[in-house]
Design a protein around this motif. Structure first.
Motif, PDB file in Angstrom:
ATOM      1  N   THR A  73       0.835  -1.212   0.000  1.00  0.00           N
ATOM      2  CA  THR A  73       0.000   0.000   0.000  1.00  0.00           C
ATOM      3  C   THR A  73       0.862   1.251   0.000  1.00  0.00           C
ATOM      4  N   VAL A  74       2.052   1.136   0.557  1.00  0.00           N
ATOM      5  CA  VAL A  74       2.967   2.276   0.577  1.00  0.00           C
ATOM      6  C   VAL A  74       3.734   2.371  -0.733  1.00  0.00           C
ATOM      7  N   ILE A  75       4.116   1.222  -1.276  1.00  0.00           N
ATOM      8  CA  ILE A  75       4.861   1.225  -2.539  1.00  0.00           C
ATOM      9  C   ILE A  75       4.009   1.821  -3.659  1.00  0.00           C
ATOM     10  N   ASN A  76       2.747   1.463  -3.660  1.00  0.00           N
ATOM     11  CA  ASN A  76       1.874   1.845  -4.770  1.00  0.00           C
ATOM     12  C   ASN A  76       1.341   3.268  -4.623  1.00  0.00           C
ATOM     13  N   GLY A  77       2.213   4.201  -4.885  1.00  0.00           N
ATOM     14  CA  GLY A  77       1.777   5.581  -5.015  1.00  0.00           C
ATOM     15  C   GLY A  77       1.353   6.274  -3.744  1.00  0.00           C
ATOM     16  N   LYS A  78       1.939   5.919  -2.597  1.00  0.00           N
ATOM     17  CA  LYS A  78       1.593   6.575  -1.344  1.00  0.00           C
ATOM     18  C   LYS A  78       2.825   7.273  -0.767  1.00  0.00           C
ATOM     19  N   PHE A  79       2.587   8.410  -0.131  1.00  0.00           N
ATOM     20  CA  PHE A  79       3.669   9.024   0.623  1.00  0.00           C
ATOM     21  C   PHE A  79       3.872   8.211   1.891  1.00  0.00           C
ATOM     22  N   SER A  80       5.117   8.048   2.278  1.00  0.00           N
ATOM     23  CA  SER A  80       5.447   7.245   3.454  1.00  0.00           C
ATOM     24  C   SER A  80       6.363   8.065   4.360  1.00  0.00           C
ATOM     25  N   PHE A  81       5.868   8.402   5.549  1.00  0.00           N
ATOM     26  CA  PHE A  81       6.714   9.180   6.457  1.00  0.00           C
ATOM     27  C   PHE A  81       6.285   8.979   7.900  1.00  0.00           C
ATOM     28  N   ASP A  82       7.260   9.069   8.788  1.00  0.00           N
ATOM     29  CA  ASP A  82       7.027   9.146  10.232  1.00  0.00           C
ATOM     30  C   ASP A  82       7.380  10.559  10.666  1.00  0.00           C
ATOM     31  N   ILE A  97       1.540  17.794   6.914  1.00  0.00           N
ATOM     32  CA  ILE A  97       2.679  17.331   6.114  1.00  0.00           C
ATOM     33  C   ILE A  97       2.180  16.579   4.878  1.00  0.00           C
ATOM     34  N   GLN A  98       1.157  15.762   5.054  1.00  0.00           N
ATOM     35  CA  GLN A  98       0.576  15.041   3.918  1.00  0.00           C
ATOM     36  C   GLN A  98       0.106  16.023   2.848  1.00  0.00           C
ATOM     37  N   LYS A  99      -0.607  17.061   3.262  1.00  0.00           N
ATOM     38  CA  LYS A  99      -1.101  18.059   2.311  1.00  0.00           C
ATOM     39  C   LYS A  99       0.053  18.774   1.627  1.00  0.00           C
ATOM     40  N   PHE A 100       1.101  19.069   2.386  1.00  0.00           N
ATOM     41  CA  PHE A 100       2.285  19.729   1.834  1.00  0.00           C
ATOM     42  C   PHE A 100       2.928  18.849   0.757  1.00  0.00           C
ATOM     43  N   LEU A 101       3.105  17.563   1.044  1.00  0.00           N
ATOM     44  CA  LEU A 101       3.720  16.657   0.074  1.00  0.00           C
ATOM     45  C   LEU A 101       2.875  16.551  -1.187  1.00  0.00           C
ATOM     46  N   GLU A 102       1.557  16.550  -1.026  1.00  0.00           N
ATOM     47  CA  GLU A 102       0.679  16.513  -2.199  1.00  0.00           C
ATOM     48  C   GLU A 102       0.871  17.756  -3.066  1.00  0.00           C
ATOM     49  N   ARG A 103       1.030  18.903  -2.430  1.00  0.00           N
ATOM     50  CA  ARG A 103       1.194  20.155  -3.178  1.00  0.00           C
ATOM     51  C   ARG A 103       2.517  20.205  -3.940  1.00  0.00           C
ATOM     52  N   ILE A 104       3.564  19.634  -3.346  1.00  0.00           N
ATOM     53  CA  ILE A 104       4.894  19.819  -3.938  1.00  0.00           C
ATOM     54  C   ILE A 104       5.345  18.635  -4.786  1.00  0.00           C
ATOM     55  N   GLU A 105       4.540  17.565  -4.868  1.00  0.00           N
ATOM     56  CA  GLU A 105       4.983  16.362  -5.576  1.00  0.00           C
ATOM     57  C   GLU A 105       5.363  16.654  -7.027  1.00  0.00           C
ATOM     58  N   ILE A 106       4.651  17.563  -7.670  1.00  0.00           N
ATOM     59  CA  ILE A 106       4.960  17.877  -9.070  1.00  0.00           C
ATOM     60  C   ILE A 106       6.371  18.429  -9.215  1.00  0.00           C
ATOM     61  N   TYR A 107       6.867  19.083  -8.162  1.00  0.00           N
ATOM     62  CA  TYR A 107       8.208  19.675  -8.215  1.00  0.00           C
ATOM     63  C   TYR A 107       9.294  18.722  -7.711  1.00  0.00           C
ATOM     64  N   LEU A 108       8.905  17.709  -6.936  1.00  0.00           N
ATOM     65  CA  LEU A 108       9.852  16.736  -6.386  1.00  0.00           C
ATOM     66  C   LEU A 108       9.312  15.329  -6.665  1.00  0.00           C
ATOM     67  N   PRO A 109       9.443  14.852  -7.889  1.00  0.00           N
ATOM     68  CA  PRO A 109       8.821  13.571  -8.256  1.00  0.00           C
ATOM     69  C   PRO A 109       9.394  12.362  -7.530  1.00  0.00           C
ATOM     70  N   PHE A 110      10.486  12.532  -6.791  1.00  0.00           N
ATOM     71  CA  PHE A 110      11.070  11.405  -6.057  1.00  0.00           C
ATOM     72  C   PHE A 110      10.348  11.123  -4.743  1.00  0.00           C
ATOM     73  N   LEU A 111       9.407  11.953  -4.336  1.00  0.00           N
ATOM     74  CA  LEU A 111       8.850  11.868  -2.984  1.00  0.00           C
ATOM     75  C   LEU A 111       8.234  10.504  -2.671  1.00  0.00           C
ATOM     76  N   LYS A 112       7.586   9.876  -3.633  1.00  0.00           N
ATOM     77  CA  LYS A 112       6.925   8.592  -3.372  1.00  0.00           C
ATOM     78  C   LYS A 112       7.886   7.404  -3.474  1.00  0.00           C
TER      79      LYS A 112
END
Length: 368
Positions: A73-82, A97-112
């Motif tokens: 569930t984490v591998i398949n397109g989910k942000f994973s963080f503690d 933090i989840q909302k922040f990662l969603e906003r910036i994913e287009i600029y940092l495609p490595f996040l997932k």
């Protein structure tokens, strides 16, 4: 001028499996206030701030590539963080933090591709009433940019800091002013070269010695939760009857401060800065719904500062954020007498007698 598309990477030249970075980023205090925003955290008017030095967030970011042991569930397109705050899990911070990662994913495609452990702490008490969103989001943005720099070592420093500021802005608007520089402008302003709605820039014009090492003593009048969130406050500007004139005033006051920074005129500096603080609160008092964010002790402090300045001719002034606490601003060369005045006459108006001594700083600093 750069557009958002300039910050979307096409490919990375390197690969990195795991690592750890740590950055500190300071809070900042706006002199010309940003109040009201458009879509995607774009400011309705430009602002300028002093970067602080002592009130900061320190964030360590550990990261590791997801592998076969990572849940599907984490591998398949989910942000994973503690998320840890001062070493302890902080679940109620995670949605932001989840909302922040969603906003910036287009600029940092490595996040997932990675699992992150975010360990953060503030140098000021969490319950102090000092907003930590600016310093916190700036510190996290710096760490994330360090990962991208490792993936793309050819990145220039100028691009690194511009993009870090852009990312920070998407977490908290004023965070873009906590990345780099002592005096930072955010928002398009005709007379300030390089200014942008997308990120903060170091004030590029001359700054008189009167404003070097400026001091900011923060009087903690009310350490409770904010009466109204910044998001709600900004949204109230959409239908505000005085909004358009306020936005014009911010441009005018930024032009005035540009000339004041060059001339060193402290008397005119005081007029602009105090007027901006009171205007911010006036906009909240005249919105619908309306709010009074100051407390009785806020007014006591303001009146005491006015009397002290009138009696002594010492160039000390106040500014306010969207709350009850008071920032007392003054040049370093009068710090002795001003601090004595604060101890003698103002500390009694602070909750539990608490205040924080700060000064102009330079922005984010890499620690690891």
């Amino acid at each position: 001028m750069l557009t958002t598309n300039d910050f979307i990477p096409k490919a990375y030249s390197h690969n990195i499996e795991s690592g750890e970075f740590q950055w500190s980023a300071p809070s900042n205090i706006a002199l010309v206030k940003y109040w009201g925003k458009k879509d995607n955290q774009i400011p309705a008017n430009p602002s300028v701030s002093f970067t602080l030095n002592n009130c900061k967030t320190i964030t360590k970011l550990a990261f590791a590539k997801k592998d076969s042991s990572t849940p599907l569930t984490v591998i398949n397109g989910k942000f994973s963080f503690d998320l840890l705050f001062e070493g302890k899990p902080k679940e109620d911070f995670k949605p932001k933090i989840q909302k922040f990662l969603e906003r910036i994913e287009i600029y940092l495609p490595f996040l997932k591709d990675y699992h992150f452990t975010i360990d953060t702490e503030n140098t000021f008490p969490h319950s102090s009433g000092i907003a930590s969103s600016a310093s916190g989001m700036a510190a996290l943005a710096m760490n994330l940019m360090s990962i991208e720099k490792a993936l793309n070592p050819e990145m220039t420093d100028a691009y690194f800091y511009q993009k870090a500021s852009l990312l920070a802005r998407l977490g908290s608007g004023s965070a873009c002013r906590s990345v780099k520089g002592q005096v930072v402008v955010w928002g398009n302003q005709a007379n300030i070269g390089g200014s942008s709605d997308l990120y903060g820039v170091e004030f590029p014009n001359a700054i008189h010695d009167n404003f070097k090492n400026f001091q900011d003593t923060i009087l903690l009048v009310d350490k409770g939760e904010k009466q109204v969130s910044s998001t709600v406050g900004h949204d109230l500007m959409h239908a505000h009857p005085y909004a358009e004139r306020r936005f014009e005033q911010a441009h005018e006051n930024l032009d005035k401060l540009t000339a004041i920074f060059e001339s060193g005129n402290l008397e005119e500096f005081i007029k602009v800065v105090e007027s901006e603080a009171l205007t911010l609160h006036a906009m909240m008092m005249t919105s619908m719904p309306y709010f009074i964010l100051m407390k009785p002790n806020t007014l006591q402090i303001i009146n005491a500062i006015w009397k002290f300045r009138n009696d002594t001719k010492i160039p000390v002034c106040f500014t306010l954020d969207a709350g009850a606490n008071v920032h007392v601003l003054y040049p370093e060369n009068v710090s002795g007498i001003v601090l004595q005045f604060i101890k003698d006459e103002l500390v009694g108006f602070c909750q539990n007698g608490q205040y924080i001594c700060d000064e102009i700083g330079n922005g984010a600093i890499r620690l690891v």
